[in-house]
Design a protein around this motif. Structure first.
Motif, PDB file in Angstrom:
ATOM      1  N   PRO A   1      -3.944  -8.438  -5.276  1.00 58.00           N
ATOM      2  CA  PRO A   1      -3.228  -8.177  -4.602  1.00 58.00           C
ATOM      3  C   PRO A   1      -1.911  -9.581  -3.423  1.00 58.00           C
ATOM      4  CG  PRO A   1      -5.279  -8.389  -3.710  1.00 58.00           C
ATOM      5  CD  PRO A   1      -5.584  -9.190  -5.053  1.00 58.00           C
ATOM      6  N   ALA A   2      -2.410 -10.339  -3.415  1.00 54.26           N
ATOM      7  CA  ALA A   2      -1.981 -11.634  -2.503  1.00 54.26           C
ATOM      8  C   ALA A   2      -0.879 -12.420  -3.466  1.00 54.26           C
ATOM      9  CB  ALA A   2      -2.605 -12.765  -2.589  1.00 54.26           C
TER      10      ALA A   2
ATOM     11  N   LEU B   1       7.399  -0.351 -19.756  1.00 55.84           N
ATOM     12  CA  LEU B   1       6.244  -1.544 -19.377  1.00 55.84           C
ATOM     13  C   LEU B   1       5.832  -2.101 -18.133  1.00 55.84           C
ATOM     14  CD1 LEU B   1       4.642  -2.355 -21.485  1.00 55.84           C
ATOM     15  CD2 LEU B   1       7.172  -3.792 -22.346  1.00 55.84           C
ATOM     16  N   LEU B   2       7.015  -2.725 -17.761  1.00 55.73           N
ATOM     17  CA  LEU B   2       7.186  -3.418 -16.587  1.00 55.73           C
ATOM     18  C   LEU B   2       6.263  -3.032 -14.978  1.00 55.73           C
ATOM     19  CD1 LEU B   2       8.939  -6.336 -15.587  1.00 55.73           C
ATOM     20  CD2 LEU B   2      10.358  -5.182 -14.762  1.00 55.73           C
ATOM     21  N   SER B   3       6.718  -1.973 -14.531  1.00 52.55           N
ATOM     22  CA  SER B   3       6.357  -1.553 -13.542  1.00 52.55           C
ATOM     23  C   SER B   3       4.491  -1.925 -14.035  1.00 52.55           C
ATOM     24  CB  SER B   3       6.427  -0.069 -13.470  1.00 52.55           C
ATOM     25  OG  SER B   3       7.512  -0.678 -13.412  1.00 52.55           O
ATOM     26  N   VAL B   4       4.129  -1.171 -15.196  1.00 51.51           N
ATOM     27  CA  VAL B   4       3.268  -0.841 -15.323  1.00 51.51           C
ATOM     28  C   VAL B   4       2.120  -2.558 -14.851  1.00 51.51           C
ATOM     29  CG1 VAL B   4       1.224  -0.308 -17.046  1.00 51.51           C
ATOM     30  CG2 VAL B   4       2.871   1.282 -15.873  1.00 51.51           C
ATOM     31  N   PHE B   5       2.680  -3.554 -15.952  1.00 49.06           N
ATOM     32  CA  PHE B   5       2.694  -4.964 -16.264  1.00 49.06           C
ATOM     33  C   PHE B   5       2.373  -5.660 -14.279  1.00 49.06           C
ATOM     34  CE2 PHE B   5       3.620  -9.540 -17.079  1.00 49.06           C
ATOM     35  CZ  PHE B   5       2.607 -10.177 -17.359  1.00 49.06           C
ATOM     36  N   VAL B   6       3.245  -5.357 -14.069  1.00 44.43           N
ATOM     37  CA  VAL B   6       3.578  -5.644 -12.134  1.00 44.43           C
ATOM     38  C   VAL B   6       2.407  -4.678 -11.593  1.00 44.43           C
ATOM     39  CG1 VAL B   6       4.780  -5.715 -10.390  1.00 44.43           C
ATOM     40  CG2 VAL B   6       6.096  -6.556 -12.103  1.00 44.43           C
ATOM     41  N   LEU B   7       2.397  -3.944 -11.741  1.00 42.71           N
ATOM     42  CA  LEU B   7       0.713  -2.750 -11.738  1.00 42.71           C
ATOM     43  C   LEU B   7      -0.295  -3.406 -11.484  1.00 42.71           C
ATOM     44  CD1 LEU B   7       1.503   0.876 -11.065  1.00 42.71           C
ATOM     45  CD2 LEU B   7       0.837  -0.480  -9.217  1.00 42.71           C
ATOM     46  N   GLN B   8      -0.341  -3.636 -12.764  1.00 46.44           N
ATOM     47  CA  GLN B   8      -1.707  -3.748 -13.291  1.00 46.44           C
ATOM     48  C   GLN B   8      -2.219  -5.385 -12.417  1.00 46.44           C
ATOM     49  OE1 GLN B   8      -2.193  -1.301 -17.093  1.00 46.44           O
ATOM     50  NE2 GLN B   8      -2.774  -3.905 -17.312  1.00 46.44           N
ATOM     51  N   ILE B   9      -1.045  -6.072 -12.171  1.00 47.62           N
ATOM     52  CA  ILE B   9      -1.999  -7.731 -11.853  1.00 47.62           C
ATOM     53  C   ILE B   9      -1.785  -7.938 -10.390  1.00 47.62           C
ATOM     54  CG2 ILE B   9       0.044 -10.365 -11.385  1.00 47.62           C
ATOM     55  CD1 ILE B   9       1.293  -9.822 -14.445  1.00 47.62           C
ATOM     56  N   LEU B  10      -0.684  -6.877  -9.475  1.00 43.89           N
ATOM     57  CA  LEU B  10      -1.086  -6.747  -8.367  1.00 43.89           C
ATOM     58  C   LEU B  10      -3.278  -6.281  -8.185  1.00 43.89           C
ATOM     59  CD1 LEU B  10       2.337  -5.148  -6.816  1.00 43.89           C
ATOM     60  CD2 LEU B  10       0.972  -8.134  -6.536  1.00 43.89           C
ATOM     61  N   ILE B  11      -3.495  -5.401  -9.051  1.00 42.94           N
ATOM     62  CA  ILE B  11      -4.451  -4.831  -8.803  1.00 42.94           C
ATOM     63  C   ILE B  11      -5.594  -6.087  -8.590  1.00 42.94           C
ATOM     64  CG2 ILE B  11      -6.629  -3.538 -10.467  1.00 42.94           C
ATOM     65  CD1 ILE B  11      -4.305  -1.163 -10.551  1.00 42.94           C
ATOM     66  N   PHE B  12      -5.457  -6.862  -9.363  1.00 39.56           N
ATOM     67  CA  PHE B  12      -6.229  -8.263  -9.762  1.00 39.56           C
ATOM     68  C   PHE B  12      -6.117  -8.978  -8.270  1.00 39.56           C
ATOM     69  CE2 PHE B  12      -6.704  -5.747 -13.713  1.00 39.56           C
ATOM     70  CZ  PHE B  12      -8.040  -5.928 -13.782  1.00 39.56           C
TER      71      PHE B  12
ATOM     72  N   GLU C   1      10.530  -1.132  -5.352  1.00 38.92           N
ATOM     73  CA  GLU C   1      10.719   0.020  -6.386  1.00 38.92           C
ATOM     74  C   GLU C   1       9.916   1.325  -6.188  1.00 38.92           C
ATOM     75  OE1 GLU C   1      13.808  -2.773  -8.419  1.00 38.92           O
ATOM     76  OE2 GLU C   1      12.793  -0.988 -10.066  1.00 38.92           O
ATOM     77  N   LEU C   2       8.575   1.134  -6.969  1.00 39.71           N
ATOM     78  CA  LEU C   2       7.556   1.843  -7.063  1.00 39.71           C
ATOM     79  C   LEU C   2       7.119   2.273  -6.297  1.00 39.71           C
ATOM     80  CD1 LEU C   2       4.920   0.278  -9.735  1.00 39.71           C
ATOM     81  CD2 LEU C   2       6.071   1.743  -9.412  1.00 39.71           C
ATOM     82  N   MET C   3       7.238   2.331  -4.629  1.00 37.02           N
ATOM     83  CA  MET C   3       7.170   3.153  -3.592  1.00 37.02           C
ATOM     84  C   MET C   3       8.367   3.557  -3.303  1.00 37.02           C
ATOM     85  SD  MET C   3       3.868   1.779  -2.742  1.00 37.02           S
ATOM     86  CE  MET C   3       3.762   2.736  -1.117  1.00 37.02           C
ATOM     87  N   GLU C   4       8.594   3.156  -3.420  1.00 38.85           N
ATOM     88  CA  GLU C   4       9.792   4.503  -3.521  1.00 38.85           C
ATOM     89  C   GLU C   4      10.412   5.521  -3.848  1.00 38.85           C
ATOM     90  OE1 GLU C   4      12.613   4.719  -1.527  1.00 38.85           O
ATOM     91  OE2 GLU C   4      14.123   6.070  -2.243  1.00 38.85           O
ATOM     92  N   ASP C   5      10.031   5.126  -5.295  1.00 40.55           N
ATOM     93  CA  ASP C   5       9.648   6.646  -6.126  1.00 40.55           C
ATOM     94  C   ASP C   5       8.243   7.408  -5.677  1.00 40.55           C
ATOM     95  OD1 ASP C   5      11.385   5.352  -8.187  1.00 40.55           O
ATOM     96  OD2 ASP C   5       9.446   4.896  -9.665  1.00 40.55           O
TER      97      ASP C   5
ATOM     98  N   PRO D   1       8.688 -12.535  -4.046  1.00 43.18           N
ATOM     99  CA  PRO D   1       9.906 -11.576  -4.025  1.00 43.18           C
ATOM    100  C   PRO D   1      10.013 -10.938  -5.154  1.00 43.18           C
ATOM    101  CG  PRO D   1      10.764 -13.904  -2.905  1.00 43.18           C
ATOM    102  CD  PRO D   1       8.884 -14.121  -3.670  1.00 43.18           C
ATOM    103  N   TYR D   2       9.529 -11.445  -6.171  1.00 44.90           N
ATOM    104  CA  TYR D   2       9.778 -10.117  -7.595  1.00 44.90           C
ATOM    105  C   TYR D   2       8.803  -9.388  -7.745  1.00 44.90           C
ATOM    106  CZ  TYR D   2       9.017  -9.850 -12.236  1.00 44.90           C
ATOM    107  OH  TYR D   2       9.125  -8.812 -13.608  1.00 44.90           O
ATOM    108  N   PHE D   3       7.216  -9.680  -6.777  1.00 47.18           N
ATOM    109  CA  PHE D   3       6.453  -8.735  -7.384  1.00 47.18           C
ATOM    110  C   PHE D   3       6.815  -7.657  -5.518  1.00 47.18           C
ATOM    111  CE2 PHE D   3       4.289 -11.990  -9.524  1.00 47.18           C
ATOM    112  CZ  PHE D   3       3.529 -11.338 -10.257  1.00 47.18           C
ATOM    113  N   SER D   4       7.524  -8.436  -5.212  1.00 43.98           N
ATOM    114  CA  SER D   4       7.428  -7.281  -3.996  1.00 43.98           C
ATOM    115  C   SER D   4       8.754  -6.027  -4.610  1.00 43.98           C
ATOM    116  CB  SER D   4       7.317  -7.266  -2.376  1.00 43.98           C
ATOM    117  OG  SER D   4       8.921  -8.252  -1.639  1.00 43.98           O
ATOM    118  N   ARG D   5       9.462  -6.640  -5.133  1.00 41.63           N
ATOM    119  CA  ARG D   5      10.503  -5.844  -5.268  1.00 41.63           C
ATOM    120  C   ARG D   5      10.077  -4.917  -6.368  1.00 41.63           C
ATOM    121  NH1 ARG D   5      14.134  -5.753  -9.277  1.00 41.63           N
ATOM    122  NH2 ARG D   5      13.585  -8.122 -10.204  1.00 41.63           N
ATOM    123  N   ILE D   6       9.367  -5.040  -7.285  1.00 41.89           N
ATOM    124  CA  ILE D   6       9.015  -3.938  -8.070  1.00 41.89           C
ATOM    125  C   ILE D   6       8.045  -2.829  -7.700  1.00 41.89           C
ATOM    126  CG2 ILE D   6       7.576  -3.779 -10.380  1.00 41.89           C
ATOM    127  CD1 ILE D   6      10.228  -5.142 -11.291  1.00 41.89           C
ATOM    128  N   ASN D   7       7.187  -3.505  -6.511  1.00 45.48           N
ATOM    129  CA  ASN D   7       6.266  -2.683  -5.865  1.00 45.48           C
ATOM    130  C   ASN D   7       6.878  -1.219  -5.088  1.00 45.48           C
ATOM    131  OD1 ASN D   7       3.270  -1.960  -4.941  1.00 45.48           O
ATOM    132  ND2 ASN D   7       4.316  -2.824  -2.600  1.00 45.48           N
TER     133      ASN D   7
END
Ligand code: HEM
Length: 439
Positions: free
Chosen positions: A171-172, A158-169, A185-189, A177-183
């Protein structure tokens, strides 16, 4: 749902502000046909999305723009998924092999309530593994668990999907820090998934035989050699293509089967009718084959209704106009994001009687024969329609028939209410059912 409501007010070609972008939503069957099929050349681009581009490095097939590179990759993908030149085993053989493992994994729960999500998504991914890598994995294989776990995090957590969706709309926000941390983690995956896939590709390169293509990877390596140094069939393209097949092909098919089971739990009489038909055609033991479908009108109607009722990809994958395009008297400038509202087609009250009700019978004629209604388009239409449609249809049929043949699905006896069938995990890309238990 909201977009369909607005479409009724503003018309089937409607502009909507999404974050800092203007999207054009195609809101009914006719405009989707006109745009995606009749003017397919103008409507088949993909918008560039910073977070996605960071993951795909501009490669793969799902998110790349409409150009000659995409056309070659798409042609290759279609013919290879259909099994041309790949080993001797058909796609269907690979699916039916997996069904036995799926059934065994369910039996280990011994009639106790459990969530089928991970077993099912392992089975579905194994079909892709078999086609792409020529082998399946045990569900507790470490390499398999690592790929599946990291894919799931990017796709269903849920959290990753939520953050990804916000970043799509917006991107800035990546700079916070919060968004860059989750992003991060996704990039590490993504990095770990690509590393594991690279190992598998290297194993293939070491054992490659020109005259014996075992799977998708071998077929791709064959194209790479034939291309002789050109830049279409590169190693990065191969890794990202395979990643795309897992991303596009795992959760979609898994969720379709899970929605089916949920509908069976909610409608025990439907479950009985299905089982009756399956037993009439196959008995209790015979392994289902896709060709049996023509003798199973009720099962076909049930699956078609699932595709309609729980539209898996409600706004499809967004398209982009790759030239100035004309539709229903409007001019849509080149570079506009297009969202085909498949959900609206499946829920149009002018087409469907009580669209919010689950009624397999609507796909049967008076004589009980299955009728393929053209307003059911879960895989979208036009040049970019789902690349895995044939595979998905086969998987959904064979898995569902086998599950209903071997098991009865009932709600968790400890639960006081049935699992919710109306609401999904709110997200824009996939109509995804959250956890539910059954026995
Ligand atoms: C029930 C299961 C599935 C559903 C409902 C589904 C639906 C869709 C939809 C709506 C699209 C977007 C089409 C468009 O842009 O107009 C799509 C694209 C795609 N799907 Fe599926 N899909 C399913 C299963 C699969 C499977 C099993 C695979 C492959 C293993 C797959 C691979 C792809 C790919 C690669 C694309 C991108 C095609 C392109 O951009 O050229 N899908 N799918």
């Amino acid at each position: 749902r909201k977009m369909r409501k607005w479409s009724k007010q503003y018309g089937p070609v409607m502009s909507v502000r999404m974050g800092r972008q203007d999207w054009v939503v195609l809101g009914d069957y006719e405009t989707i046909q006109q745009g995606l099929v009749k003017h397919g050349n103008a409507f088949s681009g993909r918008p560039s999305i910073a977070t996605i581009d960071q993951i795909t490095e501009g490669h793969g097939v799902l998110f790349i723009d409409y150009n000659d590179h995409w056309k070659r990759q798409r042609r290759f993908g279609l013919s290879t998924l259909r099994g041309f030149g790949v080993g001797k085993r058909s796609m269907e053989d690979r699916i039916t092999e997996e069904v036995a493992y799926l059934n065994d994994a369910i039996r280990t729960h011994d009639g106790k309530a459990f969530d089928i999500q991970s077993i099912l998504s392992n089975a579905v991914s194994n079909n892709i593994c078999s086609i792409v890598m020529g082998r399946r994995f045990d569900y507790d294989d470490e390499r398999f668990k690592e790929i599946m776990g990291r894919l799931a995090r990017g796709y269903i957590t849920l959290l990753s999907v939520f953050v990804l969706q916000i970043l799509i709309f917006m991107p800035a926000l990546i700079n916070f820090p919060y968004f860059s941390r989750i992003n991060g983690e996704l990039m590490e995956d993504v990095r770990v998934i690509l590393k594991l896939l690279r190992e598998i590709v290297e194993e293939h390169k070491a054992s490659y035989e020109q005259d014996n293509h075992r799977d998708f990877i071998d077929a791709f390596l064959g194209e790479q050699k034939a291309e002789n140094g050109a830049k279409t069939f590169t190693d990065t393209q191969l890794l990202q293509y395979v990643r795309d097949l897992f991303v596009a092909g795992t959760e979609t098919t898994t969720s379709t089967v899970r929605w089916s089971l949920l509908c069976l739990i909610h409608n025990p009489e439907t479950q009985e009718k299905l089982r009756k038909e399956i037993f009439e055609v196959l008995g209790p033991e015979k392994i289902p084959a896709f060709e049996n479908k023509s003798k199973m009108p009720y099962t076909s109607a049930f699956i078609q209704e699932i595709y309609r009722y729980r539209t898996l990809v409600p706004l499809s994958v967004t398209h982009m106009t790759n030239e100035d395009a004309h539709i229903s008297g409007y001019t849509i400038p080149k570079g506009t994001t297009i969202a085909p509202n498949l959900w609206a087609v499946h829920n149009d009250p002018e087409e469907w009687d009580e669209p919010n009700k689950f009624k397999p019978e609507r796909h049967l004629d008076a004589g009980g024969n299955f009728v393929q209604l053209k307003h059911v388009i879960p895989f979208s239409v036009g040049p970019r329609h789902c690349l895995g449609e044939q595979l998905a249809r086969m998987e959904v049929f064979i898995f569902l028939v086998s599950l209903v043949q071997k098991f009865e699905f009932l709600p968790d006896p400890k639960a006081t209410v049935l699992p919710d069938i109306e609401n999904d995990m709110t997200r824009i890309d996939l109509f995804y059912r959250q956890q539910f238990l059954c026995i």
